[in-house]
Design a protein around this motif. Structure first.
Motif, PDB file in Angstrom:
ATOM      1  N   GLU A  89       0.829  -1.211   0.000  1.00 43.90           N
ATOM      2  CA  GLU A  89       0.000   0.000   0.000  1.00 43.90           C
ATOM      3  C   GLU A  89       0.864   1.262   0.000  1.00 43.90           C
ATOM      4  O   GLU A  89       0.519   2.261  -0.610  1.00 43.90           O
ATOM      5  N   ALA A  90       2.006   1.184   0.672  1.00 43.33           N
ATOM      6  CA  ALA A  90       2.856   2.375   0.774  1.00 43.33           C
ATOM      7  C   ALA A  90       3.695   2.606  -0.489  1.00 43.33           C
ATOM      8  O   ALA A  90       3.908   3.746  -0.892  1.00 43.33           O
ATOM      9  N   PHE A  91       4.177   1.533  -1.099  1.00 42.92           N
ATOM     10  CA  PHE A  91       5.187   1.715  -2.160  1.00 42.92           C
ATOM     11  C   PHE A  91       4.728   1.348  -3.564  1.00 42.92           C
ATOM     12  O   PHE A  91       5.476   1.536  -4.521  1.00 42.92           O
ATOM     13  N   TRP A  92       3.535   0.797  -3.715  1.00 40.45           N
ATOM     14  CA  TRP A  92       3.046   0.460  -5.060  1.00 40.45           C
ATOM     15  C   TRP A  92       2.103   1.526  -5.575  1.00 40.45           C
ATOM     16  O   TRP A  92       1.285   2.015  -4.803  1.00 40.45           O
ATOM     17  N   PRO A  93       2.151   1.876  -6.861  1.00 40.66           N
ATOM     18  CA  PRO A  93       3.154   1.399  -7.813  1.00 40.66           C
ATOM     19  C   PRO A  93       4.527   1.988  -7.491  1.00 40.66           C
ATOM     20  O   PRO A  93       4.632   3.134  -7.090  1.00 40.66           O
ATOM     21  N   GLY A  94       5.553   1.159  -7.698  1.00 35.64           N
ATOM     22  CA  GLY A  94       6.900   1.631  -7.407  1.00 35.64           C
ATOM     23  C   GLY A  94       7.909   0.502  -7.397  1.00 35.64           C
ATOM     24  O   GLY A  94       7.560  -0.664  -7.608  1.00 35.64           O
ATOM     25  N   PRO A  95       9.185   0.844  -7.130  1.00 32.19           N
ATOM     26  CA  PRO A  95      10.289  -0.121  -7.305  1.00 32.19           C
ATOM     27  C   PRO A  95      10.489  -1.056  -6.116  1.00 32.19           C
ATOM     28  O   PRO A  95      11.597  -1.189  -5.610  1.00 32.19           O
ATOM     29  N   LEU A  96       9.417  -1.693  -5.642  1.00 31.17           N
ATOM     30  CA  LEU A  96       9.508  -2.656  -4.545  1.00 31.17           C
ATOM     31  C   LEU A  96       8.891  -3.981  -4.981  1.00 31.17           C
ATOM     32  O   LEU A  96       7.740  -4.006  -5.429  1.00 31.17           O
ATOM     33  N   THR A  97       9.650  -5.083  -4.847  1.00 36.97           N
ATOM     34  CA  THR A  97       9.126  -6.425  -5.103  1.00 36.97           C
ATOM     35  C   THR A  97       8.930  -7.132  -3.781  1.00 36.97           C
ATOM     36  O   THR A  97       9.825  -7.117  -2.934  1.00 36.97           O
ATOM     37  N   LEU A  98       7.751  -7.736  -3.609  1.00 35.53           N
ATOM     38  CA  LEU A  98       7.449  -8.495  -2.394  1.00 35.53           C
ATOM     39  C   LEU A  98       7.389  -9.971  -2.759  1.00 35.53           C
ATOM     40  O   LEU A  98       6.677 -10.352  -3.694  1.00 35.53           O
ATOM     41  N   VAL A  99       8.148 -10.790  -2.034  1.00 37.46           N
ATOM     42  CA  VAL A  99       8.074 -12.241  -2.237  1.00 37.46           C
ATOM     43  C   VAL A  99       7.063 -12.780  -1.235  1.00 37.46           C
ATOM     44  O   VAL A  99       7.236 -12.620  -0.025  1.00 37.46           O
ATOM     45  N   VAL A 100       5.984 -13.364  -1.754  1.00 35.15           N
ATOM     46  CA  VAL A 100       4.882 -13.857  -0.905  1.00 35.15           C
ATOM     47  C   VAL A 100       4.518 -15.279  -1.330  1.00 35.15           C
ATOM     48  O   VAL A 100       4.855 -15.703  -2.439  1.00 35.15           O
ATOM     49  N   PRO A 101       3.806 -16.028  -0.453  1.00 42.82           N
ATOM     50  CA  PRO A 101       3.393 -17.384  -0.845  1.00 42.82           C
ATOM     51  C   PRO A 101       2.500 -17.337  -2.089  1.00 42.82           C
ATOM     52  O   PRO A 101       1.609 -16.489  -2.191  1.00 42.82           O
TER      53      PRO A 101
END
Ligand code: AMP
Ligand code: MG
Length: 340
Positions: A89-101
């Motif tokens: 919520e804070a960084f999207w859209p933007g240069p952050l990738t989250l690895v999730v199940p």
């Protein structure tokens, strides 16, 4: 094949419709994102993903980041814990990738995740996000360069490297951020940095109030135990104690130089001068005012330019390690690492 190049700012509707045609045909396209130019294809189509790996010459055990239009779309494919959702919520859209199940039967093909039960997800800014919204499927997209080489931050970089291997390059001008995304994984309530990138670690720590654990890289000679992170992959495939070569120009790279040698290409940072600069073959500056954001945005372009001089060595002055400097130094160390 010689790639067709369409300028997005001049012909936005044509860019969108041609991109959709190529993507629906199961072929990859090169497209701008705020980080670097990506080689994007349908993440649900195994033949399309195979073409990404083939075009780049990328090892297939290295998973691809899946790009989504927004968090709602991302939640169709991955399971978000509260911390990951807050970061999104804070960084999207933007240069952050989250690895999730990875959700069961999500439709993302196992070739994109290299068979892992997790998925790296990012929402890019601008045109790429709009394209994904219209495509309504995730786009698997690594950087649009031959594996191991310098990442592209302009359509010209892509054309010079992959122009005869792909059908379409969308030109969106110079990439704004200029380095790849920061990759983060939440695990047992701990926050782990898998790769420094376009969002500074300090920003993530101040948002979450959690310490961001740094990767244990192959350089330290230890393995991280991470199932499929870049650090772990490198730890497995590289000789212990060696930094994996990546982002590599043709020239050798000398880092943290205090004195330039005659005939080198020299890359400076800030106002600090380096003795011997007058004998350099070419002199560049990542950011004369010492702005790390500007330096990140220019890093790959200057490495490309310095390499194009045909010098044997590119010498780089010290760059501060805080903020985006962490990602810049990470890329420089890999550019300078011993080649396989
Ligand atoms: P890139 O090389 O820029 O395409 O970024 C891909 C990198 O994202 C990989 O090398 C991994 O480090 C990371 N990555 C992507 N998916 C996963 C995943 N499921 N688990 C861990 N790391 C991942
Ligand atoms: Mg890459």
């Amino acid at each position: 094949m010689s790639a067709r190049i369409i300028d997005i700012s001049r012909e936005p509707d044509l860019a969108l419709s041609e991109a959709l045609t190529v993507l629906f045909a199961g072929q990859p396209i090169a497209l701008p994102t705020e980080t670097v130019y990506g080689l994007a294809a349908d993440a649900t189509n195994p033949a399309a993903i195979t073409r990404i790996y083939e075009t780049k010459g990328r090892p297939r055990f290295n998973p691809l980041i899946c790009h989504m239009a927004d968090l709602a779309m991302a939640e169709r494919y991955g399971t978000f814990d509260p911390v990951s959702r807050r970061l999104a919520e804070a960084f999207w859209p933007g240069p952050l990738t989250l690895v999730v199940p990875l959700k069961r039967n999500s439709g993302i093909h196992s070739l994109a995740t290299a068979g892992l039960d997790s998925v790296g997800i990012r929402v890019p800014r601008g045109f790429a996000g709009e394209l994904i919204r219209r495509f309504d499927r995730p786009l698997a997209a690594p950087s649009a360069n031959t594996s191991g080489r310098i990442s592209p931050t302009s359509a010209r970089h892509v054309a010079e490297d992959l122009g005869d291997r792909i059908a379409l390059i969308l030109d969106g001008g110079a990439a704004m951020v200029g380095v790849e995304s920061t990759i983060v994984k939440v695990e047992d309530g701990r926050l782990r940095l898998l790769r420094p990138g376009g969002v500074a670690a300090e920003e993530i720590e101040s948002l979450t109030g959690l310490y961001l654990e740094r990767p244990v890289t192959a350089a330290s000679g230890e393995t991280s135990g991470e199932d499929g992170s870049e650090a772990d992959i490198e730890a497995r495939i590289e000789a212990p104690g060696m930094l994996s070569s990546h982002y590599a120009p043709k020239a050798g790279v000398r880092l943290n130089v205090e004195n330039a040698r005659p005939g080198e290409a020299l890359i400076l940072f800030g106002s600090r001068d380096v003795p011997g600069a007058d004998k350099a073959a070419a002199v560049y500056n990542l950011s004369p005012s010492g702005d790390l954001g500007e330096a990140a945005a220019r890093l790959f372009d200057l490495l490309h330019a310095a390499d194009a001089c045909g010098v044997d060595t590119i010498a780089v002055a010290p760059v501060p390690t805080e903020g985006l400097g962490e990602a810049i130094n990470d890329r420089l160390e890999r550019a300078g690492a011993p080649r396989p």
